[in-house]
Design an enzyme around this catalytic site. Structure first.
Site, PDB file in Angstrom:
ATOM      1  N   ASP A  73       8.743  -9.556  -4.861  1.00 59.97           N
ATOM      2  CA  ASP A  73       8.348  -8.639  -5.923  1.00 59.97           C
ATOM      3  C   ASP A  73       8.249  -7.203  -5.411  1.00 59.97           C
ATOM      4  O   ASP A  73       8.534  -6.258  -6.145  1.00 59.97           O
ATOM      5  CB  ASP A  73       7.008  -9.072  -6.509  1.00 59.97           C
ATOM      6  CG  ASP A  73       7.130 -10.328  -7.372  1.00 59.97           C
ATOM      7  OD1 ASP A  73       8.272 -10.717  -7.692  1.00 59.97           O
ATOM      8  OD2 ASP A  73       6.090 -10.915  -7.713  1.00 59.97           O
ATOM      9  N   GLY A  74       7.874  -7.031  -4.140  1.00 57.51           N
ATOM     10  CA  GLY A  74       7.819  -5.691  -3.567  1.00 57.51           C
ATOM     11  C   GLY A  74       9.178  -5.023  -3.538  1.00 57.51           C
ATOM     12  O   GLY A  74       9.301  -3.824  -3.806  1.00 57.51           O
ATOM     13  N   GLU A 147       1.023  -0.663 -11.347  1.00 56.16           N
ATOM     14  CA  GLU A 147      -0.262  -0.006 -11.539  1.00 56.16           C
ATOM     15  C   GLU A 147      -0.371   1.324 -10.806  1.00 56.16           C
ATOM     16  O   GLU A 147       0.369   1.593  -9.858  1.00 56.16           O
ATOM     17  CB  GLU A 147      -1.409  -0.908 -11.069  1.00 56.16           C
ATOM     18  CG  GLU A 147      -1.514  -1.104  -9.565  1.00 56.16           C
ATOM     19  CD  GLU A 147      -0.757  -2.293  -9.034  1.00 56.16           C
ATOM     20  OE1 GLU A 147      -0.091  -2.117  -7.986  1.00 56.16           O
ATOM     21  OE2 GLU A 147      -0.823  -3.382  -9.621  1.00 56.16           O
TER      22      GLU A 147
END
Length: 291
Positions: A73-74, A147
């Site tokens: 995901d990074g 975020e």
């Protein structure tokens, strides 16, 4: 069809799957481009790179039909930064651990490319948040998929984050930090701090305090058409802010405002994909841990 491949730190045990991906794309007569970071990672692992050259990322990305993210995901978050306002569809091949965003398992690479070439896929738009400040930050990459976070730095003392919605006072958070998460980011850092899960299509932000001093302070969900601004206080002169995995120190004089970006991230999803299936699998819902 033109496809750009992107990766950061490809692990050696996944080289056979990457070799398979190259072979499939070449057999499909697909024009392949590699980012410089992926090419360096392959060379480091002694992967045969003859005939492969790094791209001029800005120019070639605009010409690509798809970008394939190879990693966890990074890596996909980094791919979103790479694509930026171009909104080119991203396919995430998961060679990491969790895989909330990079949803194509390495065992399904061949079938996924078949579906991609045949057009048997959907494009899922994921909202991004954008940071506005009175000084340049993050080298112009002032947006994130997951975020925006304000966090204390170099001290054990809490910070105070005075928070405003459309310039109307909301609350002063005495805490280690504060998270502003998108629906996509609700399964990340915000979740670990007690924030709620929000489905990707929801038009919301969630404001989640990190280790708040007042235990009656809870996360709050607000519409993403709001602008959220902050004033920070603390014993330290410096604080840490982050957008996804990128972070930088600032001082309290910097003005910060978060709002929804005017562009979005486009993720390729196949018919077999279900967000709720992913939640159950990744969070072990319905699984009796006692057994």
């Amino acid at each position: 069809m033109k496809i750009t491949l992107h990766g950061i730190g490809v692990q050696k045990e996944f080289l056979p799957q990457i070799g398979l991906l190259f072979e499939i794309l070449k057999n499909k007569k697909i024009d392949i481009n590699l980012t410089d970071s992926l090419l360096k990672s392959l060379k480091k692992n002694a992967f045969p790179t003859k005939g492969l050259k790094p791209i001029n990322q800005k120019d070639t990305i605009r010409e690509s039909d798809f970008v394939i993210s190879i990693g966890g995901d990074g890596t996909l978050l980094d791919t979103v930064c790479l694509v930026g306002k171009n909104e080119i569809p991203i396919l995430g091949v998961n060679t990491g651990r969790l895989g909330f965003l990079a949803t194509v398992a390495k065992e399904n690479i061949e079938s996924s490319i078949e579906e991609l070439v045949s057009g048997s896929f959907a494009i899922e738009s994921r909202s991004l948040l954008q940071l506005e400040s009175d000084i340049p930050l993050f080298n112009g990459l002032n947006f994130g998929l997951n975020e925006f976070t304000i966090h204390k730095r170099d001290t054990s003392s809490m910070i105070t984050v005075h928070t405003y919605i459309n310039d109307l006072y909301l609350n002063s958070y005495w805490a280690d930090g504060l998270i502003i998460a998108t629906p996509t980011g609700s399964t990340g850092y915000s979740l670990s701090c007690g924030g709620p899960l929000i489905t990707p299509g929801a038009r919301n932000f969630v404001i989640t305090p990190v280790s708040p001093h007042n235990l009656n302070v809870r996360p709050i969900v607000v519409s993403d058409d709001n602008e959220i601004s902050f004033k920070i206080e603390g014993r330290s002169e410096k604080f840490l802010i982050s957008l996804d995995s990128r972070s930088t120190p600032i001082d309290a004089s910097v003005k910060l405002k978060v709002k929804k970006a005017e562009f979005s991230a486009k993720l390729v999803k196949f018919a077999s994909y279900s967000y709720f299936d992913t939640l159950r699998q990744k969070l072990n819902w319905g699984f009796d841990m006692r057994n």
